[in-house]
Design an enzyme around this catalytic site. Structure first.
Site, PDB file in Angstrom:
ATOM      1  N   GLY A 157     -19.828  -4.295  -9.143  1.00 41.60           N
ATOM      2  CA  GLY A 157     -20.309  -2.951  -8.842  1.00 41.60           C
ATOM      3  C   GLY A 157     -21.372  -2.884  -7.759  1.00 41.60           C
TER       4      GLY A 157
ATOM      5  N   GLU B 111     -18.282 -10.456 -10.924  1.00 40.64           N
ATOM      6  CA  GLU B 111     -17.241 -10.519  -9.885  1.00 40.64           C
ATOM      7  C   GLU B 111     -17.565  -9.504  -8.796  1.00 40.64           C
ATOM      8  OE1 GLU B 111     -13.531  -9.293 -11.620  1.00 40.64           O
ATOM      9  OE2 GLU B 111     -14.394  -7.464 -12.423  1.00 40.64           O
TER      10      GLU B 111
ATOM     11  N   CYS C 250      -0.906   8.331  16.696  1.00 39.16           N
ATOM     12  CA  CYS C 250      -0.649   9.731  16.990  1.00 39.16           C
ATOM     13  C   CYS C 250      -0.830  10.571  15.733  1.00 39.16           C
ATOM     14  CB  CYS C 250       0.761   9.850  17.550  1.00 39.16           C
ATOM     15  SG  CYS C 250       0.867  11.165  18.731  1.00 39.16           S
TER      16      CYS C 250
ATOM     17  N   TYR D 205     -11.977  -4.886   2.529  1.00 40.05           N
ATOM     18  CA  TYR D 205     -11.081  -3.719   2.525  1.00 40.05           C
ATOM     19  C   TYR D 205     -10.793  -3.217   3.939  1.00 40.05           C
ATOM     20  CZ  TYR D 205     -12.554  -4.195  -2.243  1.00 40.05           C
ATOM     21  OH  TYR D 205     -12.845  -4.729  -3.468  1.00 40.05           O
TER      22      TYR D 205
ATOM     23  N   GLY E 200     -16.566  -8.248  -4.543  1.00 37.49           N
ATOM     24  CA  GLY E 200     -15.824  -8.365  -3.301  1.00 37.49           C
ATOM     25  C   GLY E 200     -16.707  -7.970  -2.134  1.00 37.49           C
ATOM     26  N   ARG E 201     -16.830  -6.653  -1.937  1.00 31.95           N
ATOM     27  CA  ARG E 201     -17.511  -6.139  -0.736  1.00 31.95           C
ATOM     28  C   ARG E 201     -18.949  -6.636  -0.591  1.00 31.95           C
ATOM     29  NH1 ARG E 201     -16.347  -0.460  -1.186  1.00 31.95           N
ATOM     30  NH2 ARG E 201     -15.129  -0.975  -3.014  1.00 31.95           N
TER      31      ARG E 201
HETATM   32  C1  LIG Z   1     -11.813  -4.290  -6.825  1.00 33.58           C
HETATM   33  C2  LIG Z   1     -12.383  -5.018  -7.938  1.00 33.58           C
HETATM   34  C3  LIG Z   1     -13.522  -5.794  -7.739  1.00 33.58           C
HETATM   35  C4  LIG Z   1     -14.263  -5.866  -6.446  1.00 33.58           C
HETATM   36  O1  LIG Z   1     -14.920  -4.671  -6.148  1.00 33.58           O
HETATM   37  P1  LIG Z   1     -16.025  -4.644  -5.011  1.00 33.58           P
HETATM   38  O2  LIG Z   1     -16.483  -3.248  -5.004  1.00 33.58           O
HETATM   39  O3  LIG Z   1     -15.377  -5.061  -3.736  1.00 33.58           O
HETATM   40  O4  LIG Z   1     -17.089  -5.603  -5.398  1.00 33.58           O
HETATM   41  C5  LIG Z   1     -13.985  -6.515  -8.810  1.00 33.58           C
HETATM   42  N1  LIG Z   1     -13.352  -6.481  -9.997  1.00 33.58           N
HETATM   43  C6  LIG Z   1     -12.254  -5.722 -10.229  1.00 33.58           C
HETATM   44  C7  LIG Z   1     -11.632  -5.712 -11.570  1.00 33.58           C
HETATM   45  C8  LIG Z   1     -11.739  -4.969  -9.213  1.00 33.58           C
HETATM   46  O5  LIG Z   1     -10.661  -4.197  -9.445  1.00 33.58           O
END
Ligand SMILES: *Cc1c(COP(=O)(O)O)cnc(C)c1O
Length: 408
Positions: free
Chosen positions: A244, A284, A359, A388, A286-287
Site C-alpha cells: 500500500g 509486498e 490518433c 505500471y 510494487g510501485r
Molecule cells: C498490485 C498488487 C501489489 C502491488 O501494488 P503497488 O501499489 O504497486 O505496491 C501488491 N499486492 C497485490 C495483491 C497486488 O494486487
C-alpha cells in the site's frame, strides 16, 4: 496552466540535460537505440530497498510485486535485493523463472487461476494464495494427481480497506480473497488435507501517501490474522500483510515518511501474541520499489499551434504510458511529473500540452503544462515510469509496438 507532478528526488541536470545516475539522457537514448525508451536506475532501486529495510523491523521480509515491472534485467536485480516475489499469472511465473528467481520464494495470487497455472505453480513449489474455496479444492485435486504437497495460503478479503488508498482491494464484496467468515473452516480443511499450510495473505489497498493510515491498517491486518488463526486453530507460519505504500505522482503529493510506519509495526511486533511468535511476516510492494526509479523518454516530432494552444507531438504516448495519460484507474486527469529533458532546469516560458502520436484525444502525456520553449528534436521525460508503464499499457494499439527498455 495546469500544475505538473513533483519530479522525484535524484534527477539532476548536466549541461542543461536531464541525467539519470549522472548519465545524460542523450547518452542513455543512444544506449537504448532510440526513443521511445524507458530507463530504469538500479542505483535508485537499491537505495529505495535500503531505505525501507532501515525503517522497517528487521524481521519483516520484503516482497516485490512482479506486475509493477517485469522487465527481465530488473527482475534479476530484484532477485538480489528482496526476500520474495508475488506473481499474478502463469505468465509472470515464467518471467520470474526465466530471471532465475527461486520458486520457493514466490507466491501466486489472483482470481481466475487456470488449472495449468495451478499445476505449474504446484510442480515448482510456488505458494498459492487461494482466492476461493473452489480454487482451494481444485489445487488439492491437482496436487494429488501430481503426487505433490501443495503450498497453500488463503488470501483474506478483509472487512476494512486502506484509508486514502488509490486502489481499494478489500472491504465489502470483492472478487479478491475469501470473506473472513469463511476463512477458518477452509483453513482447517486445507491443513486436514495434508497441504503445506502457509498462512494468510491480507492486502487492503494500494498507493497510499498517508503513513498513519498505513500503520493503522497494518495493525488491523495483524489483529485479523491472529483472530482468524485462533478461530481456525491453525498455526501461522507466514503472513503477508500487504503493502500500500504510495509514491507522489501529482502536484501536492508528498513522499511517505517511513519512520513512523516502521516504528508502529516494530511496537506491534514486540507486543505480539503467541500465535505470531514464529510467523514470518512479509510486506509486498510494487510501485514503491521501482516506480520513481524509472523515466520514459520520448522525442518531439512536431510542434504545432491550434486555436492559440501549443501542442508538442511526441513519438511516444499512452500505448507505453497509459497511467500518465490518465486512463489507468484515475477519476480526474492530473499531470504526472513531466519535463523537457533536453532543457532540464531551464525556466518555464510557455504553456504547452505534450501529446502522443496516437490518433485519439486520450493520448495526452501533459495537459497545459508550463515548460521551457521546446522544439522538434527535444526529448520529453515522463517520470514515475518505473511501475505500471511498459507492461501496463496497450503497446499493440494502432500498430505501435513496445518501447525500448534499459536498466542502468
Ligand atoms: C498490485 C498488487 C501489489 C502491488 O501494488 P503497488 O501499489 O504497486 O505496491 C501488491 N499486492 C497485490 C495483491 C497486488 O494486487
Amino acid at each position: 496552466m495546469k500544475p505538473l507532478g513533483p519530479i522525484p528526488a535524484g534527477f539532476a541536470a548536466r549541461d542543461g540535460v536531464l541525467a539519470v545516475d549522472g548519465i545524460k539522457i542523450t547518452e542513455l537514448i543512444a544506449q537504448a537505440g532510440a526513443t521511445p525508451a524507458f530507463v530504469y536506475s538500479s542505483g535508485m532501486i537499491r537505495a529505495r530497498v535500503a531505505a525501507l529495510r532501515a525503517a522497517m523491523p528487521e524481521a519483516l521480509a520484503l516482497h516485490y510485486a512482479v506486475k509493477a515491472n517485469p522487465f527481465a534485467p530488473l527482475l534479476r536485480l530484484m532477485g538480489t535485493l528482496v526476500d520474495g516475489f508475488d506473481i499474478a499469472s502463469g505468465g509472470e511465473l515464467g518471467m520470474a523463472r526465466e530471471a532465475g528467481l527461486d520458486p520457493s520464494l514466490i507466491s501466486f495470487a489472483g482470481p481466475g487461476k487456470r488449472d495449468i497455472e495451478l499445476q505449474a505453480a504446484i510442480m515448482q513449489g510456488v505458494t498459492l494464495n487461494l482466492e476461493s474455496a473452489a480454487e482451494a479444492r481444485r489445487a488439492l485435486t491437482i496436487a494429488e494427481k501430481l503426487g505433490k504437497t501443495p503450498r497453500l495460503a488463503i488470501r483474506v478479503n478483509p472487512d476494512f480497506d486502506l484509508r486514502g488508498s488509490g486502489m481499494k482491494m478489500g472491504g465489502g464484496a470483492k472478487p479478491f480473497g475469501i470473506d473472513t467468515d469463511k476463512v477458518p473452516a477452509l483453513a482447517r480443511e486445507i491443513v486436514a488435507a495434508g497441504a503445506e499450510w502457509r498462512g494468510f495473505h491480507i492486502f487492503a489497498g494500494s498507493q497510499s501517501l498517508d503513513g498513519a493510515a498505513i500503520a493503522e491498517t497494518q495493525g488491523q491486518v495483524l489483529d485479523l490474522a491472529v483472530q482468524l488463526a485462533q478461530q481456525a486453530d491453525v498455526p501461522l507460519p507466514h503472513l503477508n500483510i500487504g503493502g500500500g505504500l504510495g509514491i507522489p505522482y501529482f502536484n501536492g503529493d508528498s513522499p511517505l515518511d517511513l519512520t513512523p510506519i516502521g516504528a508502529a509495526l516494530g511496537e506491534r511486533l514486540s507486543n505480539r501474541p503467541d500465535v505470531l511468535k514464529d510467523t514470518q511476516l512479509a510486506m509486498e510492494m510494487g510501485r514503491f520499489l521501482t516506480g520513481e526509479a524509472g523515466v520514459y523518454l520520448t522525442t518531439i516530432l512536431d510542434r504545432k499551434e491550434s486555436h492559440g494552444d501549443i501542442f508538442l507531438v511526441t513519438d511516444g504516448g499512452l500505448h507505453h504510458q497509459l497511467a500518465a495519460s490518465g486512463n489507468f484507474g484515475t477519476v480526474v486527469r492530473r499531470n504526472y511529473p513531466v519535463a523537457i529533458a533536453t532543457r532540464f532546469g531551464a525556466e518555464p516560458e510557455e504553456e504547452a500540452s505534450v501529446v502522443g502520436c496516437l490518433c485519439t484525444p486520450l493520448d495526452r502525456l501533459a495537459d497545459k503544462g508550463h515548460f521551457p520553449k521546446a522544439d522538434v528534436g527535444d526529448v520529453v521525460a515522463v517520470f514515475c515510469a518505473g511501475a505500471y508503464g511498459a507492461s501496463a499499457s496497450p503497446s499493440a494499439f494502432l500498430g505501435q509496438g513496445p518501447a525500448r527498455e534499459i536498466l542502468i
